[in-house]
Structure formats: C-alpha cells, structure tokens
Design a protein around this motif. Structure first.
Motif, PDB file in Angstrom:
ATOM      1  N   GLN A   1       0.831  -1.198   0.000  1.00  0.00           N
ATOM      2  CA  GLN A   1       0.000   0.000   0.000  1.00  0.00           C
ATOM      3  C   GLN A   1       0.871   1.256   0.000  1.00  0.00           C
ATOM      4  N   GLY A   2       1.957   1.234   0.768  1.00  0.00           N
ATOM      5  CA  GLY A   2       2.874   2.372   0.785  1.00  0.00           C
ATOM      6  C   GLY A   2       3.511   2.613  -0.572  1.00  0.00           C
ATOM      7  N   ASN A   3       3.895   1.536  -1.246  1.00  0.00           N
ATOM      8  CA  ASN A   3       4.484   1.680  -2.579  1.00  0.00           C
ATOM      9  C   ASN A   3       3.482   2.268  -3.562  1.00  0.00           C
ATOM     10  N   ILE A   4       2.243   1.808  -3.489  1.00  0.00           N
ATOM     11  CA  ILE A   4       1.200   2.341  -4.371  1.00  0.00           C
ATOM     12  C   ILE A   4       0.979   3.821  -4.086  1.00  0.00           C
ATOM     13  N   ASP A   5       0.948   4.185  -2.817  1.00  0.00           N
ATOM     14  CA  ASP A   5       0.752   5.594  -2.449  1.00  0.00           C
ATOM     15  C   ASP A   5       1.879   6.465  -2.995  1.00  0.00           C
ATOM     16  N   ARG A   6       3.133   6.006  -2.866  1.00  0.00           N
ATOM     17  CA  ARG A   6       4.267   6.778  -3.378  1.00  0.00           C
ATOM     18  C   ARG A   6       4.205   6.925  -4.900  1.00  0.00           C
ATOM     19  N   LEU A   7       3.847   5.854  -5.577  1.00  0.00           N
ATOM     20  CA  LEU A   7       3.737   5.924  -7.034  1.00  0.00           C
ATOM     21  C   LEU A   7       2.587   6.837  -7.457  1.00  0.00           C
ATOM     22  N   SER A   8       1.514   6.819  -6.708  1.00  0.00           N
ATOM     23  CA  SER A   8       0.382   7.692  -7.008  1.00  0.00           C
ATOM     24  C   SER A   8       0.765   9.162  -6.821  1.00  0.00           C
ATOM     25  N   ARG A   9       1.491   9.446  -5.735  1.00  0.00           N
ATOM     26  CA  ARG A   9       1.944  10.826  -5.511  1.00  0.00           C
ATOM     27  C   ARG A   9       2.869  11.287  -6.642  1.00  0.00           C
ATOM     28  N   GLU A  10       3.735  10.390  -7.079  1.00  0.00           N
ATOM     29  CA  GLU A  10       4.651  10.723  -8.171  1.00  0.00           C
ATOM     30  C   GLU A  10       3.868  11.035  -9.445  1.00  0.00           C
ATOM     31  N   ALA A  11       2.866  10.221  -9.726  1.00  0.00           N
ATOM     32  CA  ALA A  11       2.049  10.460 -10.927  1.00  0.00           C
ATOM     33  C   ALA A  11       1.301  11.778 -10.813  1.00  0.00           C
ATOM     34  N   THR A  12       0.790  12.080  -9.634  1.00  0.00           N
ATOM     35  CA  THR A  12       0.071  13.350  -9.420  1.00  0.00           C
ATOM     36  C   THR A  12       1.014  14.538  -9.586  1.00  0.00           C
ATOM     37  N   LEU A  13       2.215  14.427  -9.025  1.00  0.00           N
ATOM     38  CA  LEU A  13       3.201  15.500  -9.181  1.00  0.00           C
ATOM     39  C   LEU A  13       3.528  15.738 -10.655  1.00  0.00           C
ATOM     40  N   ARG A  14       3.692  14.669 -11.377  1.00  0.00           N
ATOM     41  CA  ARG A  14       4.004  14.795 -12.813  1.00  0.00           C
ATOM     42  C   ARG A  14       2.846  15.446 -13.564  1.00  0.00           C
ATOM     43  N   ASP A  15       1.630  15.058 -13.234  1.00  0.00           N
ATOM     44  CA  ASP A  15       0.451  15.626 -13.887  1.00  0.00           C
ATOM     45  C   ASP A  15       0.333  17.112 -13.570  1.00  0.00           C
ATOM     46  N   ASP A  16       0.536  17.463 -12.305  1.00  0.00           N
ATOM     47  CA  ASP A  16       0.475  18.877 -11.909  1.00  0.00           C
ATOM     48  C   ASP A  16       1.546  19.689 -12.609  1.00  0.00           C
ATOM     49  N   GLU A  17       2.760  19.127 -12.692  1.00  0.00           N
ATOM     50  CA  GLU A  17       3.869  19.796 -13.377  1.00  0.00           C
ATOM     51  C   GLU A  17       3.534  20.026 -14.844  1.00  0.00           C
ATOM     52  N   TYR A  18       2.955  19.024 -15.460  1.00  0.00           N
ATOM     53  CA  TYR A  18       2.580  19.124 -16.873  1.00  0.00           C
ATOM     54  C   TYR A  18       1.540  20.211 -17.076  1.00  0.00           C
ATOM     55  N   LYS A  19       0.560  20.274 -16.186  1.00  0.00           N
ATOM     56  CA  LYS A  19      -0.482  21.298 -16.293  1.00  0.00           C
ATOM     57  C   LYS A  19       0.089  22.701 -16.085  1.00  0.00           C
ATOM     58  N   ARG A  20       1.023  22.846 -15.134  1.00  0.00           N
ATOM     59  CA  ARG A  20       1.633  24.159 -14.894  1.00  0.00           C
ATOM     60  C   ARG A  20       2.499  24.612 -16.064  1.00  0.00           C
ATOM     61  N   SER A  21       3.032  23.658 -16.807  1.00  0.00           N
ATOM     62  CA  SER A  21       3.905  24.024 -17.927  1.00  0.00           C
ATOM     63  C   SER A  21       3.105  24.359 -19.189  1.00  0.00           C
ATOM     64  N   GLY A  22       1.778  24.379 -19.065  1.00  0.00           N
ATOM     65  CA  GLY A  22       0.955  24.788 -20.196  1.00  0.00           C
ATOM     66  C   GLY A  22       0.377  23.618 -20.981  1.00  0.00           C
ATOM     67  N   GLY A  23       0.584  22.410 -20.548  1.00  0.00           N
ATOM     68  CA  GLY A  23      -0.005  21.239 -21.221  1.00  0.00           C
ATOM     69  C   GLY A  23      -1.479  21.163 -20.942  1.00  0.00           C
ATOM     70  N   ARG A  24      -2.164  20.431 -21.735  1.00  0.00           N
ATOM     71  CA  ARG A  24      -3.613  20.179 -21.642  1.00  0.00           C
ATOM     72  C   ARG A  24      -4.365  21.431 -21.769  1.00  0.00           C
TER      73      ARG A  24
END
Length: 130
Positions: free
Chosen positions: A107-130
């Motif tokens: 569960q901890g590994n899944i949570d860390r991977l989920s946070r990483e995916a969320t960070l990447r998505d947020d970064e992409y949105k801030r950089s003007g994507g989507r």
C-alpha cells in the motif's frame, strides 16, 4: 521498488503501480484466508480448553477433591489437545502479522507511485499542457 522513482518514465511508473496493486490484491486475499484460519483455530482451541476444564472439574468432584478455578485452569492448559491447538494459533498469528506487514508495504508503494504520478500531472499542467 526503485529508490528514485522520479528517474522512471511515466509508463514505468504506471506499470509498477499496476504490479503493486495486483500484489496488494493478492496479499489482501491471502490475509483474509489467514485470518479465517486463525479464527477457526482459536475456536477449536477454546473448545478444547473448555472440555478439558470441565473434565478436570468432573474428575475432582468424583474424587471428592476441592479444586479452585485456578487449579482447573492450569490443568486445562496442560491438556495435550489444547497445547497443540494453542501452538497452531500462535503460528497462525505470526502468518497474519506477516501478511499485514506485506499489505502495508504494498500500500505504501502504491501511495508513493500515485503521488509521483500526481506531481508529474500537476507539473505538466503548470507548464501549459492540456
């Protein structure tokens, strides 16, 4: 789980999340089976204790011996069937603890991977994507 998941590509992060999620599902199922086994053994052990306790009380009464609850309890806990089942309960409890620890790890590994995916998505949105 890699030490630095930020170095992984998006597909690798999703693949790892899927693998850990599958492992978590299997672990939860195994944990439920182990909990059922533990509960069943506890019922059998408690039944063996009660039968041994009552047999000790009956034997003491037949022989005209005054025995205390503590005497009957001690005798019941020395009963071979009770001792064997108690050992099996302890082993089942160990297995349950191991599955619970494994569940937390996955569960901890899944949570860390989920946070990483969320960070990447947020970064992409801030950089003007989507």
């Amino acid at each position: 789980m890699p030490r630095d998941i930020s170095a992984l590509g998006d597909k690798e992060v999703r693949r790892l999340a899927s693998e850990f999620n599958a492992c978590l599902g299997r672990t939860i199922w195994l944990l439920s089976q182990a909990l059922d086994e533990e509960l069943g053994l506890k019922h059998l052990r408690d039944d063996a204790y009660q039968r041994a306790f009552l047999a000790e009380a009956e034997d003491a009464e037949k022989e005209g011996i005054k025995s205390t609850k503590d005497d009957k309890d001690a005798a019941a806990r020395q009963n071979a069937e009770y001792k064997e089942l108690d050992a099996r309960v302890r082993e089942a409890e160990k297995i349950v603890r191991k599955y619970k620890a494994l569940k937390e790890i996955y569960q901890g590994n899944i949570d860390r991977l989920s946070r990483e995916a969320t960070l990447r998505d947020d970064e992409y949105k801030r950089s003007g994507g989507r």
